[in-house]
Write an enzyme that holds these catalytic residues in place. Structure first.
Site, PDB file in Angstrom:
ATOM      1  N   HIS A   1      -3.254   7.323   2.500  1.00 47.16           N
ATOM      2  CA  HIS A   1      -3.702   6.015   2.018  1.00 47.16           C
ATOM      3  C   HIS A   1      -5.084   5.736   2.597  1.00 47.16           C
ATOM      4  O   HIS A   1      -5.317   5.891   3.792  1.00 47.16           O
ATOM      5  CB  HIS A   1      -2.700   4.953   2.457  1.00 47.16           C
ATOM      6  CG  HIS A   1      -3.139   3.556   2.175  1.00 47.16           C
ATOM      7  ND1 HIS A   1      -3.700   3.187   0.978  1.00 47.16           N
ATOM      8  CD2 HIS A   1      -3.110   2.433   2.945  1.00 47.16           C
ATOM      9  CE1 HIS A   1      -3.997   1.898   1.019  1.00 47.16           C
ATOM     10  NE2 HIS A   1      -3.651   1.429   2.203  1.00 47.16           N
TER      11      HIS A   1
ATOM     12  N   CYS B   1       0.818  -1.228   0.000  1.00 45.32           N
ATOM     13  CA  CYS B   1       0.000   0.000   0.000  1.00 45.32           C
ATOM     14  C   CYS B   1       0.843   1.265   0.000  1.00 45.32           C
ATOM     15  O   CYS B   1       0.321   2.362  -0.216  1.00 45.32           O
ATOM     16  CB  CYS B   1      -0.937   0.007   1.197  1.00 45.32           C
ATOM     17  SG  CYS B   1      -2.022  -1.425   1.228  1.00 45.32           S
TER      18      CYS B   1
ATOM     19  N   ASN C   1      -9.875  -0.022   0.194  1.00 43.56           N
ATOM     20  CA  ASN C   1      -8.411   0.008   0.165  1.00 43.56           C
ATOM     21  C   ASN C   1      -7.923  -0.530  -1.181  1.00 43.56           C
ATOM     22  O   ASN C   1      -7.963  -1.732  -1.417  1.00 43.56           O
ATOM     23  CB  ASN C   1      -7.887  -0.844   1.331  1.00 43.56           C
ATOM     24  CG  ASN C   1      -6.369  -0.902   1.381  1.00 43.56           C
ATOM     25  OD1 ASN C   1      -5.684  -0.444   0.459  1.00 43.56           O
ATOM     26  ND2 ASN C   1      -5.841  -1.464   2.450  1.00 43.56           N
TER      27      ASN C   1
HETATM   28  N1  ACO Z   1     -18.532  -8.056   9.798  1.00 42.06           N
HETATM   29  C1  ACO Z   1     -18.948  -8.276  11.048  1.00 42.06           C
HETATM   30  N2  ACO Z   1     -18.115  -8.629  12.029  1.00 42.06           N
HETATM   31  C2  ACO Z   1     -16.805  -8.749  11.726  1.00 42.06           C
HETATM   32  C3  ACO Z   1     -16.324  -8.537  10.428  1.00 42.06           C
HETATM   33  C4  ACO Z   1     -17.238  -8.170   9.440  1.00 42.06           C
HETATM   34  N3  ACO Z   1     -16.869  -7.908   8.156  1.00 42.06           N
HETATM   35  N4  ACO Z   1     -14.975  -8.712  10.428  1.00 42.06           N
HETATM   36  C5  ACO Z   1     -14.641  -9.046  11.684  1.00 42.06           C
HETATM   37  N5  ACO Z   1     -15.742  -9.069  12.476  1.00 42.06           N
HETATM   38  C6  ACO Z   1     -15.837  -9.391  13.896  1.00 42.06           C
HETATM   39  C7  ACO Z   1     -14.703 -10.215  14.389  1.00 42.06           C
HETATM   40  O1  ACO Z   1     -14.925 -11.575  14.142  1.00 42.06           O
HETATM   41  C8  ACO Z   1     -14.684  -9.882  15.840  1.00 42.06           C
HETATM   42  O2  ACO Z   1     -15.665 -10.638  16.491  1.00 42.06           O
HETATM   43  P1  ACO Z   1     -15.390 -11.276  17.928  1.00 42.06           P
HETATM   44  O3  ACO Z   1     -15.134 -10.114  18.848  1.00 42.06           O
HETATM   45  O4  ACO Z   1     -16.648 -12.040  18.209  1.00 42.06           O
HETATM   46  O5  ACO Z   1     -14.184 -12.140  17.758  1.00 42.06           O
HETATM   47  C9  ACO Z   1     -15.128  -8.426  15.884  1.00 42.06           C
HETATM   48  O6  ACO Z   1     -15.763  -8.171  14.621  1.00 42.06           O
HETATM   49  C10 ACO Z   1     -13.991  -7.449  16.073  1.00 42.06           C
HETATM   50  O7  ACO Z   1     -12.951  -7.778  15.182  1.00 42.06           O
HETATM   51  P2  ACO Z   1     -11.639  -6.967  15.121  1.00 42.06           P
HETATM   52  O8  ACO Z   1     -10.720  -7.561  14.080  1.00 42.06           O
HETATM   53  O9  ACO Z   1     -11.076  -6.749  16.500  1.00 42.06           O
HETATM   54  O10 ACO Z   1     -12.191  -5.562  14.585  1.00 42.06           O
HETATM   55  P3  ACO Z   1     -11.441  -4.211  14.439  1.00 42.06           P
HETATM   56  O11 ACO Z   1     -12.168  -3.157  15.174  1.00 42.06           O
HETATM   57  O12 ACO Z   1      -9.964  -4.356  14.686  1.00 42.06           O
HETATM   58  O13 ACO Z   1     -11.626  -3.898  12.877  1.00 42.06           O
HETATM   59  C11 ACO Z   1     -10.417  -4.043  10.806  1.00 42.06           C
HETATM   60  C12 ACO Z   1     -11.143  -4.811  11.914  1.00 42.06           C
HETATM   61  C13 ACO Z   1     -11.417  -3.118  10.140  1.00 42.06           C
HETATM   62  C14 ACO Z   1      -9.882  -5.047   9.806  1.00 42.06           C
HETATM   63  C15 ACO Z   1      -9.280  -3.226  11.432  1.00 42.06           C
HETATM   64  O14 ACO Z   1      -8.508  -4.022  12.264  1.00 42.06           O
HETATM   65  C16 ACO Z   1      -8.378  -2.591  10.405  1.00 42.06           C
HETATM   66  O15 ACO Z   1      -8.778  -1.729   9.644  1.00 42.06           O
HETATM   67  N6  ACO Z   1      -7.083  -2.994  10.374  1.00 42.06           N
HETATM   68  C17 ACO Z   1      -6.126  -2.415   9.438  1.00 42.06           C
HETATM   69  C18 ACO Z   1      -6.239  -3.088   8.104  1.00 42.06           C
HETATM   70  C19 ACO Z   1      -5.457  -2.319   7.055  1.00 42.06           C
HETATM   71  O16 ACO Z   1      -5.604  -1.122   6.960  1.00 42.06           O
HETATM   72  N7  ACO Z   1      -4.628  -2.978   6.264  1.00 42.06           N
HETATM   73  C20 ACO Z   1      -3.877  -2.239   5.283  1.00 42.06           C
HETATM   74  C21 ACO Z   1      -2.770  -2.954   4.771  1.00 42.06           C
HETATM   75  S1  ACO Z   1      -3.246  -4.096   3.578  1.00 42.06           S
HETATM   76  C22 ACO Z   1      -1.940  -4.351   2.527  1.00 42.06           C
HETATM   77  O17 ACO Z   1      -0.882  -3.768   2.614  1.00 42.06           O
HETATM   78  C23 ACO Z   1      -2.093  -5.363   1.451  1.00 42.06           C
END
Ligand code: ACO
Length: 328
Positions: free
Chosen positions: A255, A114, A285
């Site tokens: 980004h 990214c 993204n």
């Molecule tokens: N819908 C509903 N629930 C979901 C979903 C979904 N799509 N995805 C995950 N959940 C659930 C999980 O299972 C979890 O449930 P649990 O508590 O029962 O276990 C709960 O939601 C919370 O999950 P978390 O992963 O802790 O959620 P978080 O608030 O961290 O958000 C997210 C997840 C959006 C992926 C976040 O962590 C994020 O944006 N991370 C950064 C990702 C990124 O920007 N990557 C860029 C680089 S990619 C590259 O370079 C190729």
């Protein structure tokens, strides 16, 4: 007199197929409300059967060349930030070089996920400033949805496809152009985002490859914590290197991975909403394409105008992160 690498033209390309949160609700156990709250994404563009990474990169490049009024034969170099080439090799930049007819140009890809456009712009700008090239096409292009596990709700809601490109040209006697860049990496975090299958350790032809992960893996919360710190740190460093501060920034084009990550970086810098460019809601993204698509939309809508100072920042798999300061 110092040579500056000035943006002469810009282009972008997006697949026509739209995938909305409502579509995803029918595919995995998720809701529009969850996706909007956690990421700020409402819909994204995804490649259809006729689309390819090099095809999007070529379309963006052709628009950038037309915008710059530069013939492909004038290009000295094509640099493409991508991690989703059509094939492991040849490079996407070579496929683009052929498609646009840049007969005189060298071509290579930069693998910085990214942050691919930020790294590519830095390399191209340095080549120009050192006098090794005068006219360079810089592309950010990715098709991550081709590597998404559409049953994994924690990753499949995040990504979209696209490409953006700029033409950089050497100019003297101007204060426009690339001002400063910072490139950072921490390979200790490689395990947090990866795509194992299809590389040389786990070749696609080998039946044993079926036992390793076939799609994008991401430890979301680790990457989130890293990104919040990394975005702010990279911005502070690039400003410090340039002897500037956040008040000197006219527009911030980060980004577009997650609205909450962008908001926390903007807050740390004290940037008001009107200086923060956002399109994550429409595209998700798009990896290396996200920043040049943002620059494209900002410039075409009149938010980013000649002479303004724009700061870009990005992070991704590697882990890598970085920032550019540009006088547009
Ligand atoms: N819908 C509903 N629930 C979901 C979903 C979904 N799509 N995805 C995950 N959940 C659930 C999980 O299972 C979890 O449930 P649990 O508590 O029962 O276990 C709960 O939601 C919370 O999950 P978390 O992963 O802790 O959620 P978080 O608030 O961290 O958000 C997210 C997840 C959006 C992926 C976040 O962590 C994020 O944006 N991370 C950064 C990702 C990124 O920007 N990557 C860029 C680089 S990619 C590259 O370079 C190729």
């Amino acid at each position: 007199m110092a040579i500056r690498a000035v943006v002469q033209g810009i282009g972008h390309a997006l697949p026509s197929k739209v995938l909305t949160n409502a579509d995803l609700e029918r595919m995995v156990d998720t809701t529009d409300e969850w996706i909007m709250q956690r990421t700020g994404i409402r819909e994204r563009r995804i490649c259809g059967p006729g689309d390819s990474n090099s095809g999007l990169a070529t379309a963006a490049s052709q628009e950038a060349l037309a915008d710059a009024k530069i013939d492909p034969s004038e290009l000295d170099l094509v640099v493409c930030g991508t991690v989703t080439g059509d094939m492991l090799f040849p490079s996407t930049s070579c496929l683009v070089q052929s498609a646009i007819g840049a007969k005189r140009a060298g071509a290579f890809d930069v693998g910085a996920a990214c942050a691919g456009f930020i790294y590519s712009l830095s390399v191209a700008g340095s080549m120009i400033e050192a006098g090794h090239a005068r006219t360079v096409l810089v592309i950010g292009s990715d098709t991550l949805t081709r590597f998404v596990d559409w049953t994994d709700r924690s990753t499949c809601v995040l990504f979209g496809d696209g490409a953006g490109a700029v033409v950089l040209r050497a100019e003297e006697g101007t204060d426009r152009g690339l001002i400063e860049t910072v490139l950072l990496a921490d390979g200790d975090g490689a395990r947090h985002i990866d795509l194992q299958a299809g590389g040389s350790r786990y070749p696609a032809w080998d039946p044993a490859t079926q036992d390793v992960r076939q799609a994008i893996y991401m430890a979301g919360s680790e990457v989130y914590r890293f990104a919040v710190t990394a975005m702010g740190d990279a911005c502070c460093r690039v400003l410090q290197q340039a002897g500037m501060d956040a008040a000197d920034i006219d527009l911030f084009v980060p980004h577009q991975a997650n609205l909450r990550i962008i908001e926390s970086a903007a807050k740390r810098l004290g940037l008001p909403d009107e200086k923060v460019f956002l399109n994550v809601e429409r595209y998700g993204n798009t990896s290396g394409a996200s920043i040049p698509i943002g620059l494209y939309e900002a410039s075409k809508s009149g938010r980013l105008r000649r002479g303004m100072v724009v700061m870009t920042v990005g992070f991704g798999a590697g882990l890598v992160w970085g920032a550019n300061l540009i006088r547009w």
